[in-house]
Design an enzyme around this catalytic site. Structure first.
Site, mmCIF file in Angstrom:
data_model
loop_
_atom_site.group_PDB
_atom_site.id
_atom_site.type_symbol
_atom_site.label_atom_id
_atom_site.label_comp_id
_atom_site.label_asym_id
_atom_site.label_seq_id
_atom_site.Cartn_x
_atom_site.Cartn_y
_atom_site.Cartn_z
ATOM 1 C CG MET A 250 11.199 23.751 1.363
ATOM 2 S SD MET A 250 9.592 25.265 0.515
ATOM 3 C CE MET A 250 8.884 25.427 1.880
ATOM 4 C CE LYS B 133 0.121 -0.255 4.817
ATOM 5 N NZ LYS B 133 -0.940 -0.684 6.389
ATOM 6 C CE1 TYR C 85 14.226 30.891 7.758
ATOM 7 C CE2 TYR C 85 14.265 28.347 6.945
ATOM 8 C CZ TYR C 85 14.151 29.625 6.539
ATOM 9 O OH TYR C 85 13.911 30.305 5.083
ATOM 10 N NE ARG D 91 -5.981 0.601 10.980
ATOM 11 C CZ ARG D 91 -5.091 0.261 10.774
ATOM 12 N NH1 ARG D 91 -3.763 1.124 10.455
ATOM 13 N NH2 ARG D 91 -4.692 -0.571 9.761
HETATM 14 C C1 LIG Z 1 -0.499 -1.740 6.746
HETATM 15 C C2 LIG Z 1 -0.977 -3.100 7.003
HETATM 16 C C3 LIG Z 1 -0.141 -3.832 7.349
HETATM 17 C C4 LIG Z 1 1.266 -3.930 7.447
HETATM 18 O O1 LIG Z 1 1.499 -3.901 8.337
HETATM 19 P P1 LIG Z 1 3.300 -3.642 8.718
HETATM 20 O O2 LIG Z 1 3.102 -3.356 9.992
HETATM 21 O O3 LIG Z 1 3.563 -2.768 7.728
HETATM 22 O O4 LIG Z 1 3.400 -4.878 8.301
HETATM 23 C C5 LIG Z 1 -1.529 -5.169 7.384
HETATM 24 N N1 LIG Z 1 -2.839 -5.593 7.450
HETATM 25 C C6 LIG Z 1 -2.809 -4.549 7.624
HETATM 26 C C7 LIG Z 1 -4.475 -4.022 7.291
HETATM 27 C C8 LIG Z 1 -2.425 -2.570 7.430
HETATM 28 O O5 LIG Z 1 -3.935 -1.794 7.119
#
Ligand SMILES: *Cc1c(COP(=O)(O)O)cnc(C)c1O
Length: 375
Positions: free
Chosen positions: A309, A44, A261, A142
């Site tokens: 930046m 992802k 800065y 979630r």
């Molecule tokens: C992002 C995610 C993972 C992978 O998690 P990692 O901690 O990066 O291994 C697995 N399952 C779900 C549902 C996720 O959102």
């Protein structure tokens, strides 16, 4: 975290190198940790910022057969690189785009009563059922159906035969947290109705919780990309990312100086400062100012002052005068601990460091799998 090979910079840009062989090796390492369990690949957010198409192709060449993305668009993009393996879309069945999943052979992970209801309606309208997975809420609050929703959705669920039931662990990176066991037990109870359907609970740290958490399929992300799965002991994963940036200017002052800065780094007389061509617009977390370190050769050089930046100050006083010049490469991320060290210094996690890495870098892929090794 060392930079031994000389780096030349194309057009003065910082360089992000991604070692695809290290990703494949990390996948195999996870497979070895979990014998008999399918090891998927979570790609992802464009492969945690590293390029989902390249990452997935390397994983597929290593033997990975199942991929996870977050969104429909990520799934459609990945489908071009991975024509014929299962791709699961974690964020559910986007309303109004249901046909795109089946057309592209994407498997939505159904998490809400609405997801289930719309999927069931499709099943009623068609002889063939849309291939789907179901996500359960086992305590993270979630995504996922809770117990009550599961009961209410019974009629719709009866019309689906999911290819996978899954849930997600909230605290797997804290192996002693009792929430891990509680989630696992709830997962076992909630999945009892789907005897024979494959189950998945573990992310990267979940793989290391032990066999009871691995079920049929694990979904690692960060460990594939070289992040430490749970912070316990030495990092078992190989470094994947190397980020180098060029020194643009060296300051060899005789008097005390203030750097950046707000002048938040006050260097005493004789301290030497290098200004490096990378900043928060490149995704370097601004909160790393004054706290993180980079490497020049074998020497640790602390971040000096706030991250700008496009620029970063380093205190290079530990190096002999003349050792650092315009064009000298500075390693911002590298080695087995570089990614997690930078994240910790910035008060964040490796996931955020990676997914922020921006489009301004020259991106280099090392050790791409040979075409014939893709089976
Ligand atoms: C992002 C995610 C993972 C992978 O998690 P990692 O901690 O990066 O291994 C697995 N399952 C779900 C549902 C996720 O959102």
């Amino acid at each position: 975290m060392t930079s031994t090979e000389p780096v030349s910079f194309s057009r003065g840009r910082p360089r992000l190198a991604v070692d695809l062989a290290a990703i494949a090796s990390n996948w195999r390492r996870l497979c070895a940790e979990a014998p008999g369990v399918e090891m998927a690949g979570v790609v992802k957010a464009d492969g945690y910022g590293l390029g989902a198409a390249k990452v997935a192709a390397a994983l597929e060449a290593a033997g990975c057969r199942t991929f996870f993305v977050a969104t429909l668009d990520e799934g459609l993009a990945l489908r071009r690189a991975i024509p014929d393996r299962p791709i699961f879309v974690l964020n559910g069945l986007a309303t109004g785009a249901e046909a795109e999943y089946s057309n592209a052979g994407l498997t939505p992970v159904l998490s809400t009563p609405s997801d289930v209801e719309r999927c069931a309606r499709l099943a009623r309208g068609h002889a063939t059922r849309l291939r789907a997975a179901i996500q359960l809420d086992t305590g993270m609050t979630r995504l996922g159906l809770g117990e009550a929703e599961l009961a209410r959705a019974s009629d719709d669920l009866a019309l689906l035969d999911p290819v996978l039931v899954m849930s997600h662990l909230a605290s797997a990176d804290e192996p002693d947290d009792p929430a891990n066991r509680a989630q696992r037990e709830r997962f076992e109870t909630m999945t009892a109705r789907w005897g024979g359907v494959r189950r998945s609970l573990a992310n990267s740290p979940g793989v290391f919780l032990g066999p009871a958490w691995r079920f049929d399929l694990c979904r690692p992300g960060i460990a594939l990309y070289g992040g430490h799965p749970n912070g316990q002991g030495a990092n078992p994963m190989r470094a994947v990312v190397t980020l180098d940036a060029p020194v643009l200017q060296v300051h060899e002052p005789h008097d005390a100086v203030a750097v950046g800065y707000g002048g938040t780094y006050a260097a005493g007389p004789g301290r030497r400062i290098a200004t490096v061509g990378i900043g928060y617009a490149d995704g370097l977390i601004r909160a790393a100012g004054n706290t993180a370190y980079a490497m020049i050769g074998e020497t640790r050089v602390p971040f000096a002052g706030r991250v700008s930046m496009d620029l970063l100050g380093l205190d290079i006083s530990a190096l002999p005068p003349g050792a650092v010049r315009t064009g000298t490469p500075v390693r911002i991320i590298g080695g087995p601990d570089g990614l997690d060290d930078l994240a910790r210094a910035a008060g964040t996690i490796a996931y955020e460091v990676l997914t922020r890495l921006g489009p301004r870098f020259e991106r280099v892929y090392r050790n791409e799998p040979a075409e014939e090794s893709r089976t």
